[in-house]
Design an enzyme around this catalytic site. Structure first.
Site, PDB file in Angstrom:
ATOM      1  N   ASP A 188      -0.765 -34.481  12.473  1.00 53.44           N
ATOM      2  CA  ASP A 188      -1.910 -35.633  12.070  1.00 53.44           C
ATOM      3  C   ASP A 188      -1.150 -36.545  11.241  1.00 53.44           C
ATOM      4  O   ASP A 188      -0.079 -36.335  10.820  1.00 53.44           O
ATOM      5  CB  ASP A 188      -3.133 -34.972  11.190  1.00 53.44           C
TER       6      ASP A 188
ATOM      7  N   GLU B  30       1.117 -29.849  16.053  1.00 54.17           N
ATOM      8  CA  GLU B  30       0.450 -29.220  14.898  1.00 54.17           C
ATOM      9  C   GLU B  30      -0.929 -28.473  15.369  1.00 54.17           C
ATOM     10  O   GLU B  30      -1.233 -27.380  15.019  1.00 54.17           O
ATOM     11  CB  GLU B  30      -0.061 -30.173  13.750  1.00 54.17           C
TER      12      GLU B  30
ATOM     13  N   TYR C 111       0.746  -1.099  -0.003  1.00 54.24           N
ATOM     14  CA  TYR C 111      -0.062  -0.056  -0.089  1.00 54.24           C
ATOM     15  C   TYR C 111       0.847   1.309  -0.039  1.00 54.24           C
ATOM     16  O   TYR C 111       0.455   2.258  -0.597  1.00 54.24           O
ATOM     17  CB  TYR C 111      -0.828   0.005   1.088  1.00 54.24           C
TER      18      TYR C 111
END
Lengths: 363, 363
Positions: B248, B196, B98
């Site tokens: 996982d 995780e 920006y």
């Protein structure tokens, strides 16, 4: 949370199960009624100034195999929650789902996590006990706080006294899953500023906005977790601080403001616990996009649909929101809060926020 | 980060700009070469034991209008970064995008944030200075630490000494955007356990695993932020602690392990700074799914594709990973780490982790 809460939560759960026994005894088919949780069934509670569920109800009844299974699952879950409270343990919604695989009756096991999540929400509504008081943790974590606030958190490892500027690193104080374990000791704050994005939160902290304006900066991290909304409400109610919300200027961010101020449709039964109806929206307002000549992106079709849906949402039916949403549909543009950087890195803290806060009567 | 780093970063940036002047002076067309950042151009660095970019390069040259614009943008960005370091300020990648709207030459303004992000990465690679040393902050924040670690963080507001069990709430210590502002003072840890999901992180903390096993629990929050990977590497290198990773049991989570251990393709130029090649994978291993009889979901087509892609990824071409991935393709199932709750809430801390850590030689 106090031991009182735990005992009360346990009692209310057992009352629910007892109700099924009573129904059996009376020769009635056991059933459980919960409010219908849709946009068309939320109504404004004039006393509490929040949106709550209306009168429409759905009934889970044992008069069908499917309904009977739902009640069986409820009974097993009540037993699990009651034992969890007894042992002063806690668990996540996902753990509950997996844990059901160890239950001795196959019919009581959940077939999806949506099912166990929804049951816990049903139990919250019927028992009027919050998930936090069941000791159910969310997957998502709460966000952070930086500001002139001294608090005491009751942890499993003892009490911790933390000043949210002097005792924390630049990352701030991490809100625990259940912020009712927090007691506010002392503060030197004039207002609370909830911020949507991490980039803007870091900008405010780097620029020392929390110090210069005696502000408690709460990072919302997008759609805020329950813990974040709860502590925001407590900062307002207990410390009598104005709450302001600073987000991107698009319909998804107005929903973030809405969930802080009015509560969400999914958790309207918790509005009194989570919502801060007095919260005020700082911006980015559609009129700011024009007034401050901010860099924009065009509205997408889904943005336009979301804005039109907000015009029909009872929570947004105020003169203020109708005007802002009409402006945005008219200019067909949106801006991010960090787009204020197009006027320099200090513009947000030296110009935009002071001007807006003054206009809102907070400064 | 020390003032030395800042001065050095500034010098290296200015050297880059000076190189363009030298090219002009020699009558050469200015250009800048960066390694090609694709999977086919990463090679194993035997000395450092990490994956780095190979010899293939892409050249940005001013011999086309497009190339000349890229170099112009680089020059403006170098000037901004150099001034930022001079003023001891910092900014986010989005703010840089920006901010470019305020630059006086329209041609130097970025047309998308992808463009400014990529340029900053290019500058990192060419200057061999990390983004953190440019004082560029990420949008995403680092995660949290809980464990027997006493540290000192240098903040803009002075030094903060924090013990990551005794001085924090249940949420833990929030890792700052630039963890090189941290000095490790003292610790009582035997190993590091990176986790995780938030649900599992909370389980380990509730069960007191960090206290019982002298573990520093680092929450990865999914794909870990650079700050999280950096502090993990420093815990390994400076405190000589084994690092273990618990995720996982699916191909996306193996990539999380991969980004901790081997570095990512996108940031292979930073592998020496971010990767911990000695990190070991705890699980959920595909063989654990069978051995511990865990609740599973079937592999989706995209899971299968991701596993097959991993078999061809140089970072996963080890006997261990080939065997595990073959098992998973064979059983056609995956399991989440919280599925261990099907054996009770304490199974993970009383049985699974101790067994796995012993098998891995960590305990």
């Amino acid at each position: 949370m106090s031991a009182d809460n735990e005992a009360e939560a346990q009692e209310k759960l057992i009352d629910l199960a007892a109700e099924f026994y009573d129904q059996f005894e009376r020769g009635d088919i056991p059933e459980m009624s919960v409010p219908t949780r849709t946009k068309s069934n939320i109504v404004f509670d004039e006393d509490e100034n929040v949106w709550v569920y209306g009168d429409r109800e759905s009934t889970r009844s044992a008069n069908s195999v499917r309904g009977a299974r739902k009640l069986l699952k409820a009974i097993y879950t009540i037993e699990f929650l009651s034992e969890q409270l007894e042992a002063d343990r806690s668990s996540t919604l996902r753990e509950l789902y997996y844990l059901s695989e160890s239950w001795d009756v196959n019919e009581a096991q959940f077939s999806s996590q949506d099912e166990s999540n929804q049951l816990v929400e049903d139990l919250e509504i019927v028992s009027e006990v919050t998930r936090e008081d069941f000791h159910m943790r969310p997957e998502e974590s709460g966000a952070t706080i930086m500001g002139p606030l001294h608090l005491r958190e009751q942890t499993r490892r003892g009490e911790r006294e933390i000043h949210c500027q002097k005792d924390v690193g630049e990352g701030g104080y991490q809100i625990p899953n259940n912020p009712d374990t927090i007691e506010f000791l002392d503060h030197d704050a004039d207002f609370v500023l909830c911020v949507e994005t991490g980039g803007m939160r870091d900008r405010l902290v780097e620029n020392g906005f929390d110090e210069e304006y005696n502000t408690i900066v709460v990072h919302l991290k997008g759609q805020p977790a329950r813990a974040t909304r709860r502590i925001t409400k407590r900062l307002h109610d207990e410390l009598d601080l104005p709450v302001t919300v600073f987000t991107d200027g698009d319909p998804w961010s107005y929903r973030i403001f809405g969930s802080v101020a009015y509560g969400s449709i999914k958790s309207a039964h918790l509005s009194e616990y989570l919502a801060t109806p007095e919260a005020q929206f700082i911006g980015i307002q559609p009129e700011d996009i024009v007034e401050y000549d901010l860099p924009t992106d065009p509205l997408s079709d889904s943005d336009v649909n979301a804005l039109e849906s907000e015009l029909e949402d009872p929570r947004f039916q105020t003169d203020y929101w109708e005007e802002q949403i009409e402006i945005q549909l008219d200019i067909e543009k949106k801006s991010e809060q960090q787009s204020l950087a197009s006027h320099g890195l200090d513009f947000v803290t030296e110009t935009y926020l002071p001007e807006r806060l003054e206009a809102m009567g907070v400064l």
